[in-house]
Design a protein around this motif. Structure first.
Motif, short mmCIF file in Angstrom:
data_model
loop_
_atom_site.label_atom_id
_atom_site.label_comp_id
_atom_site.label_asym_id
_atom_site.label_seq_id
_atom_site.Cartn_x
_atom_site.Cartn_y
_atom_site.Cartn_z
N ILE A 198 3.88 4.60 -14.90
CA ILE A 198 4.93 3.96 -14.11
C ILE A 198 5.59 2.89 -14.96
CG2 ILE A 198 5.44 2.56 -12.09
CD1 ILE A 198 3.12 4.05 -10.72
N ALA A 199 6.90 3.04 -15.17
CA ALA A 199 7.67 2.07 -15.94
C ALA A 199 8.19 0.95 -15.02
CB ALA A 199 8.84 2.75 -16.66
N SER A 200 8.56 1.31 -13.79
CA SER A 200 9.01 0.31 -12.82
C SER A 200 9.01 0.92 -11.43
CB SER A 200 10.41 -0.21 -13.16
OG SER A 200 11.39 0.78 -12.95
N ARG A 201 9.03 0.05 -10.43
CA ARG A 201 9.18 0.51 -9.05
C ARG A 201 9.85 -0.58 -8.23
NH1 ARG A 201 2.80 1.17 -8.02
NH2 ARG A 201 2.31 -0.70 -9.17
N LYS A 202 10.63 -0.13 -7.29
CA LYS A 202 11.41 -1.05 -6.45
C LYS A 202 11.45 -0.47 -5.05
CE LYS A 202 16.22 -1.83 -5.89
NZ LYS A 202 17.54 -1.65 -6.45
N GLN A 203 11.42 -1.34 -4.08
CA GLN A 203 11.53 -0.88 -2.70
C GLN A 203 12.47 -1.81 -1.93
OE1 GLN A 203 7.34 -1.41 -1.74
NE2 GLN A 203 7.97 -2.75 -0.07
N ASP A 262 10.39 9.39 -27.70
CA ASP A 262 9.04 9.94 -27.57
C ASP A 262 8.75 10.54 -26.20
OD1 ASP A 262 9.12 7.53 -26.23
OD2 ASP A 262 7.10 6.93 -26.81
N GLY A 263 9.77 10.82 -25.39
CA GLY A 263 9.52 11.37 -24.07
C GLY A 263 10.75 11.37 -23.18
N VAL A 264 10.52 11.18 -21.89
CA VAL A 264 11.58 11.22 -20.88
C VAL A 264 11.28 10.16 -19.83
CG1 VAL A 264 12.69 12.64 -19.11
CG2 VAL A 264 11.87 13.71 -21.19
N LEU A 265 12.34 9.49 -19.36
CA LEU A 265 12.23 8.61 -18.20
C LEU A 265 12.75 9.36 -16.99
CD1 LEU A 265 13.45 5.04 -19.24
CD2 LEU A 265 11.13 5.77 -18.70
N LEU A 266 11.94 9.44 -15.95
CA LEU A 266 12.31 10.11 -14.70
C LEU A 266 12.49 9.05 -13.62
CD1 LEU A 266 9.45 12.69 -14.83
CD2 LEU A 266 11.84 13.31 -14.92
N THR A 267 13.62 9.06 -12.94
CA THR A 267 13.84 8.16 -11.81
C THR A 267 13.63 8.97 -10.53
OG1 THR A 267 15.41 6.85 -13.06
CG2 THR A 267 15.45 6.61 -10.66
N VAL A 268 12.62 8.57 -9.75
CA VAL A 268 12.29 9.23 -8.48
C VAL A 268 12.76 8.32 -7.36
CG1 VAL A 268 10.44 10.09 -7.00
CG2 VAL A 268 10.29 10.39 -9.49
N GLU A 269 13.57 8.88 -6.46
CA GLU A 269 14.03 8.12 -5.29
C GLU A 269 13.49 8.78 -4.03
OE1 GLU A 269 18.14 6.95 -5.23
OE2 GLU A 269 18.25 7.06 -7.41
N LYS A 311 7.57 7.24 -16.96
CA LYS A 311 7.75 7.58 -18.37
C LYS A 311 6.79 8.73 -18.69
CE LYS A 311 7.62 5.90 -23.09
NZ LYS A 311 7.26 4.78 -23.97
N LEU A 312 7.35 9.83 -19.14
CA LEU A 312 6.57 11.02 -19.46
C LEU A 312 6.63 11.26 -20.95
CD1 LEU A 312 4.98 13.48 -18.45
CD2 LEU A 312 7.17 14.64 -18.12
N THR A 313 5.46 11.34 -21.59
CA THR A 313 5.37 11.60 -23.02
C THR A 313 4.44 12.79 -23.23
OG1 THR A 313 3.58 10.01 -23.27
CG2 THR A 313 5.80 9.20 -23.65
N GLY A 314 4.16 13.09 -24.48
CA GLY A 314 3.24 14.18 -24.80
C GLY A 314 3.99 15.44 -25.19
N LEU A 359 0.81 -1.21 0.00
CA LEU A 359 0.00 0.00 0.00
C LEU A 359 0.85 1.26 0.00
CD1 LEU A 359 -2.77 1.33 0.25
CD2 LEU A 359 -2.55 1.12 2.73
N THR A 360 1.93 1.29 0.76
CA THR A 360 2.72 2.51 0.86
C THR A 360 3.36 2.86 -0.48
OG1 THR A 360 4.58 1.21 1.66
CG2 THR A 360 3.20 2.29 3.31
N THR A 361 3.90 1.86 -1.18
CA THR A 361 4.49 2.13 -2.49
C THR A 361 3.40 2.54 -3.46
OG1 THR A 361 6.27 0.60 -2.06
CG2 THR A 361 5.87 1.17 -4.34
N CYS A 362 2.26 1.86 -3.42
CA CYS A 362 1.15 2.25 -4.29
C CYS A 362 0.71 3.66 -3.96
CB CYS A 362 -0.01 1.28 -4.14
SG CYS A 362 0.28 -0.31 -4.92
N GLY A 363 0.67 4.00 -2.68
CA GLY A 363 0.28 5.35 -2.27
C GLY A 363 1.22 6.40 -2.82
N LEU A 364 2.51 6.16 -2.77
CA LEU A 364 3.47 7.11 -3.32
C LEU A 364 3.33 7.17 -4.83
CD1 LEU A 364 5.76 9.12 -2.95
CD2 LEU A 364 7.36 7.19 -3.05
N SER A 365 3.16 6.02 -5.46
CA SER A 365 2.98 6.00 -6.92
C SER A 365 1.75 6.81 -7.32
CB SER A 365 2.82 4.56 -7.41
OG SER A 365 3.98 3.81 -7.16
#
Length: 101
Positions: A23-28, A88-95, A46-49, A5-11
């Protein structure tokens, strides 16, 4: 696969801030210090548009000052640690470091 739930909540909170992203991936991984416990979370978006690089830069700049309301956890630290251009966009890694309340 289900995510805690916590990871889903942050996502969900990140997607609310950047609704055109996916969301392209997530790891905890669990995290502990002498006085606190929680987890380190890495989420790749993954951000497009239209103008994804400009929107990604603005998001990265604003993210560390953003207030989050997660159930049973506090966001102690959160940053965009990497931005990778795509065709076609940008990949952002959020830590993030999430502390248990």
């Amino acid at each position: 696969m289900s995510y805690p739930l916590t990871t889903c909540g942050l996502s969900k909170a990140l997607l609310a801030l950047l609704p055109e992203a996916e969301i392209a991936s997530r790891k905890q991984t669990p995290w502990h210090s002498a006085t606190f416990s929680g987890e380190r979370v890495t989420i790749v978006l993954k951000l497009t548009g239209d103008a994804p690089a400009e929107r990604a830069t603005a998001f990265a700049k604003a993210l560390p000052d953003t207030e989050f309301n997660l159930r049973r956890q506090l966001v102690a630290d959160i940053v965009v640690s990497d931005m990778q251009p795509l065709e076609d966009g940008v990949l952002l890694t959020v830590e993030a470091l999430l502390l248990d309340e």
